[in-house]
Design a protein around this motif. Structure first.
Motif, PDB file in Angstrom:
ATOM      1  N   ALA A  88      13.823   2.460  -4.968  1.00 10.89           N
ATOM      2  CA  ALA A  88      13.940   3.548  -3.984  1.00 10.89           C
ATOM      3  C   ALA A  88      12.651   3.679  -3.180  1.00 10.89           C
ATOM      4  CB  ALA A  88      14.260   4.864  -4.697  1.00 10.89           C
ATOM      5  N   ASP A  89      11.505   3.404  -3.820  1.00 10.41           N
ATOM      6  CA  ASP A  89      10.230   3.453  -3.092  1.00 10.41           C
ATOM      7  C   ASP A  89      10.220   2.415  -1.961  1.00 10.41           C
ATOM      8  OD1 ASP A  89       9.239   5.418  -4.790  1.00 10.41           O
ATOM      9  OD2 ASP A  89       8.394   3.954  -6.193  1.00 10.41           O
ATOM     10  N   ILE A  90      10.837   1.254  -2.225  1.00 15.48           N
ATOM     11  CA  ILE A  90      10.891   0.209  -1.204  1.00 15.48           C
ATOM     12  C   ILE A  90      11.703   0.689  -0.007  1.00 15.48           C
ATOM     13  CG2 ILE A  90      11.687  -2.130  -0.690  1.00 15.48           C
ATOM     14  CD1 ILE A  90      11.138  -2.842  -3.608  1.00 15.48           C
ATOM     15  N   GLY A  91      12.869   1.267  -0.280  1.00 11.80           N
ATOM     16  CA  GLY A  91      13.715   1.758   0.805  1.00 11.80           C
ATOM     17  C   GLY A  91      13.027   2.817   1.630  1.00 11.80           C
ATOM     18  N   SER A  92      12.352   3.761   0.954  1.00 16.83           N
ATOM     19  CA  SER A  92      11.673   4.838   1.674  1.00 16.83           C
ATOM     20  C   SER A  92      10.552   4.286   2.561  1.00 16.83           C
ATOM     21  CB  SER A  92      11.107   5.847   0.665  1.00 16.83           C
ATOM     22  OG  SER A  92      10.379   6.861   1.330  1.00 16.83           O
ATOM     23  N   ALA A  93       9.779   3.349   2.028  1.00 17.56           N
ATOM     24  CA  ALA A  93       8.675   2.778   2.801  1.00 17.56           C
ATOM     25  C   ALA A  93       9.189   1.994   4.002  1.00 17.56           C
ATOM     26  CB  ALA A  93       7.826   1.879   1.900  1.00 17.56           C
ATOM     27  N   LEU A  94      10.299   1.222   3.806  1.00 21.67           N
ATOM     28  CA  LEU A  94      10.841   0.442   4.914  1.00 21.67           C
ATOM     29  C   LEU A  94      11.424   1.348   6.006  1.00 21.67           C
ATOM     30  CD1 LEU A  94      12.568  -2.520   3.023  1.00 21.67           C
ATOM     31  CD2 LEU A  94      10.475  -2.591   4.399  1.00 21.67           C
ATOM     32  N   ASN A  95      12.015   2.482   5.588  1.00 25.70           N
ATOM     33  CA  ASN A  95      12.504   3.432   6.596  1.00 25.70           C
ATOM     34  C   ASN A  95      11.356   3.890   7.505  1.00 25.70           C
ATOM     35  OD1 ASN A  95      15.224   3.456   5.960  1.00 25.70           O
ATOM     36  ND2 ASN A  95      15.005   5.065   4.413  1.00 25.70           N
ATOM     37  N   ASP A  96      10.227   4.264   6.869  1.00 24.94           N
ATOM     38  CA  ASP A  96       9.077   4.718   7.657  1.00 24.94           C
ATOM     39  C   ASP A  96       8.557   3.615   8.566  1.00 24.94           C
ATOM     40  OD1 ASP A  96       9.200   7.145   6.444  1.00 24.94           O
ATOM     41  OD2 ASP A  96       7.492   6.808   5.081  1.00 24.94           O
TER      42      ASP A  96
ATOM     43  N   ARG B   7       0.835  -1.208   0.000  1.00 23.39           N
ATOM     44  CA  ARG B   7       0.000   0.000   0.000  1.00 23.39           C
ATOM     45  C   ARG B   7       0.869   1.256   0.000  1.00 23.39           C
ATOM     46  NH1 ARG B   7      -4.180   2.496   4.320  1.00 23.39           N
ATOM     47  NH2 ARG B   7      -2.434   2.177   5.742  1.00 23.39           N
ATOM     48  N   ARG B   8       1.968   1.231   0.736  1.00 18.69           N
ATOM     49  CA  ARG B   8       2.834   2.409   0.793  1.00 18.69           C
ATOM     50  C   ARG B   8       3.582   2.608  -0.525  1.00 18.69           C
ATOM     51  NH1 ARG B   8       4.529   3.795   6.858  1.00 18.69           N
ATOM     52  NH2 ARG B   8       2.811   2.746   7.934  1.00 18.69           N
ATOM     53  N   LEU B   9       3.924   1.495  -1.186  1.00 24.84           N
ATOM     54  CA  LEU B   9       4.546   1.636  -2.510  1.00 24.84           C
ATOM     55  C   LEU B   9       3.563   2.273  -3.490  1.00 24.84           C
ATOM     56  CD1 LEU B   9       6.502  -1.731  -2.986  1.00 24.84           C
ATOM     57  CD2 LEU B   9       7.362   0.476  -2.179  1.00 24.84           C
ATOM     58  N   ALA B  10       2.292   1.867  -3.402  1.00 25.55           N
ATOM     59  CA  ALA B  10       1.279   2.455  -4.280  1.00 25.55           C
ATOM     60  C   ALA B  10       1.147   3.939  -4.007  1.00 25.55           C
ATOM     61  CB  ALA B  10      -0.057   1.743  -4.062  1.00 25.55           C
TER      62      ALA B  10
END
Length: 576
Positions: A545-553, A527-530
């Motif tokens: 990069a979207d994966i990294g950003s979402a996992l950081n959050d 959902r966060r990637l979307a």
């Protein structure tokens, strides 16, 4: 003076108003000698004061003599001047219809009293069938006309009570059994905390229940149309020359679910008794066939229903979950199939071989691994099974749930988070231990050939009470629902991200970076990637990069608590 008792004909007694005898004494006389209820005695005493005298009877001569002597003895013993006279019934007041000087019976319709002989009484009963229902204002008037000529003490009633949550099936059964009544009415309940019964309906004083428009509730049974269920109702019926009545009402008991009450009123005698036996038997068979909820996914009401259609049972409309949508290790899926789907398919043969057909399954594993999703898979793929879903806070309703389970067999009874009531006894308070004992007793008390499957879930198997987890016959198979492996994570990424433009390298990166997380974590990650893709270019592209950003959050910026709440693994790398 002519002795009316010397004749063989019926005799009528008249009680006169002398203006001196206390009202309480007259009421006691009517109760003790003539067998009237206290309410009837009060009403009759008032009628004496209005009319100057009232008739009692007619009675056969020996009965009239005994009543007369008993009344005179009581009057003399109390020193009262009350006057009672006798009269041959043949010399009674004339019939209001044919004017023949014959024994008459008073009946009431719309506040009007009519005195009718036996022949006219039968004619009036027949003609009452042609009267519009609007002629009747009170229930007692309708019953007086319906049972005209039959003394109240010659009418008996018998009743049955059914669980309130079965009202849809009861209503369907009633609609099938009572298709052509002479009259049908709704009844006004002035006091909702009292049970409405025939004794109450026959009151003819200021508390007399009034005829009212029938009231219905729409009850959802999981079909396109709800069942229109009556709140209360009075049916006046006839079969041949036998007249009877049926009353539907609710029995209310504080802090308990109201029960649906069916009461039949019939004349005393073999014919009336046979009709009651037959009608109640047919009603019970119709209710126990219980087709309204069979094969559906249910829970007892708990919480708001904004459609306004819940009346005891909530029907869950869950989409069918296919096997390929259950992302578990293949060995776990095979174990699940053997112990549930294959077991259910083998029940008939197991029974023939003398083996038990009841079973208990425990699904255990960390939060978010898919235990609830697995139950949905079972519930939507077990042929003809009714599924009852019990949350931990509803275990107090276990008795009602098990009554449903037995009635709607074959059934699957699901108790989620069973560890909340089945912890070690040393950690329990008295209320929790009572709930645990109730659960164990229900599981032990099932017959060996019961078609009931228990499925229990827990996030903390180590805390389960040994009496539940360690004794065969209660739990026959424990099945671990583990954190997804690499293959499982790849399937989950594609399942929950099926609407996203995911390239294979992005899928591989997501699988690599989510080792040790739950299925719920991967669902939230998709959902966060979307969301990130929508913000960047309207949802046309997803990058590593979207994966990294979402996992950081999810794992780091929100702290350890956030990672735990989302089902993240300890020690995961953010890949910064």
């Amino acid at each position: 003076m002519h002795d009316v008792f010397a004749d063989d004909g019926p005799v009528q007694l008249f009680i006169h108003d002398d203006g001196e005898t206390p009202r309480d004494f007259v009421q006691d006389l009517l109760c003790t000698v003539f067998g009237k209820s206290r309410q009837e005695a009060i009403a009759s005493t008032a009628l004496i004061e209005v009319k100057g005298a009232i008739p009692c009877g007619p009675y056969p001569s020996p009965v009239a003599r005994a009543l007369y002597n008993s009344a005179k003895l009581l009057i003399r013993s109390k020193g009262q001047p009350l006057l009672i006279t006798t009269e041959s019934a043949d010399a009674s007041r004339p019939c209001d219809l044919c004017e023949a000087p014959r024994a008459v019976t008073e009946i009431i319709l719309s506040g009007t009293t009519a005195s009718l002989c036996s022949d006219c009484l039968l004619a009036a009963r027949r003609s009452s069938e042609e009267l519009p229902s609007s002629e009747f204002r009170y229930a007692f008037a309708a019953l007086e006309w319906h049972f005209a000529g039959i003394p109240r003490n010659h009418i008996l009633t018998r009743s049955r009570q059914f669980p309130g949550h079965m009202r849809a099936d009861v209503q369907i059964a009633i609609d099938r059994l009572f298709t052509a009544p002479i009259h049908f009415f709704g009844v006004h309940e002035e006091y909702r905390y009292e049970t409405l019964d025939f004794a109450e309906l026959m009151h003819d004083d200021r508390r007399a229940p009034a005829i009212a428009p029938p009231q219905y509730h729409d009850v959802d049974i999981g079909e396109d149309e709800p069942v229109k269920c009556l709140v209360n109702g009075l049916w006046l019926c006839r079969t041949g020359d036998l007249r009877y009545a049926m009353l539907l009402s609710f029995h209310r008991d504080y802090n308990h679910e109201p029960t649906l009450r069916i009461e039949l009123a019939v004349p005393v005698g073999a014919a009336g008794n046979a009709l009651v036996q037959r009608t109640l038997a047919e009603l019970e068979v119709a209710v126990h066939s219980a087709r309204s909820y069979r094969g559906k996914i249910l829970s007892l009401d708990g919480g708001a229903d904004y459609r306004g259609r819940a009346r005891g049972v909530t029907v869950h409309r869950l989409p069918t979950v296919d096997r390929n949508e259950v992302i578990l290790p293949e060995r776990t899926l095979r174990l699940l199939d053997r112990n549930v789907l294959d077991f259910v398919g083998s029940r008939d043969r197991l029974r023939e071989l003398g083996q038990s057909t009841r079973k208990g399954i425990l699904l255990y594993g960390p939060p978010g691994t898919g235990k609830t999703h697995t139950i949905r898979y079972l519930a939507t793929n077990l042929p003809d099974h009714t599924t009852l879903i019990i949350t931990a806070e509803q275990v107090g309703l276990l008795g009602a749930y098990m009554s449903l389970a037995r009635l709607l067999q074959p059934t699957m009874v699901v108790i989620e988070d069973v560890d909340l009531i089945a912890r070690s006894r040393e950690e329990m308070g008295p209320c929790e231990e009572s709930l645990l004992n109730k659960l164990l007793n229900e599981m032990d008390g099932l017959k060996q050939d019961s078609d009931i499957l228990f499925v229990l879930t827990t996030n903390r198997p180590e805390e389960l009470e040994s009496a539940l987890a360690g004794r065969p016959g209660r739990v026959d198979q424990a099945i671990e629902v583990p954190l997804p492996d690499e293959t499982g994570r790849g399937k989950l990424v594609q399942l929950y991200g099926k609407g996203l433009p995911l390239e294979q390298p992005v899928i591989d990166e997501a699988v690599r970076r989510t080792d040790g997380v739950s299925a719920a974590f991967i669902k939230e990650l998709m959902r966060r990637l979307a969301q990130a893709s929508i913000v960047r270019d309207g949802g046309n592209d997803v990058t590593a990069a979207d994966i990294g950003s979402a996992l950081n959050d999810m794992l780091f910026d929100g702290g350890q608590l956030n990672a735990k709440l989302l089902g993240g693994a300890q020690g995961m790398s953010a890949g910064r």
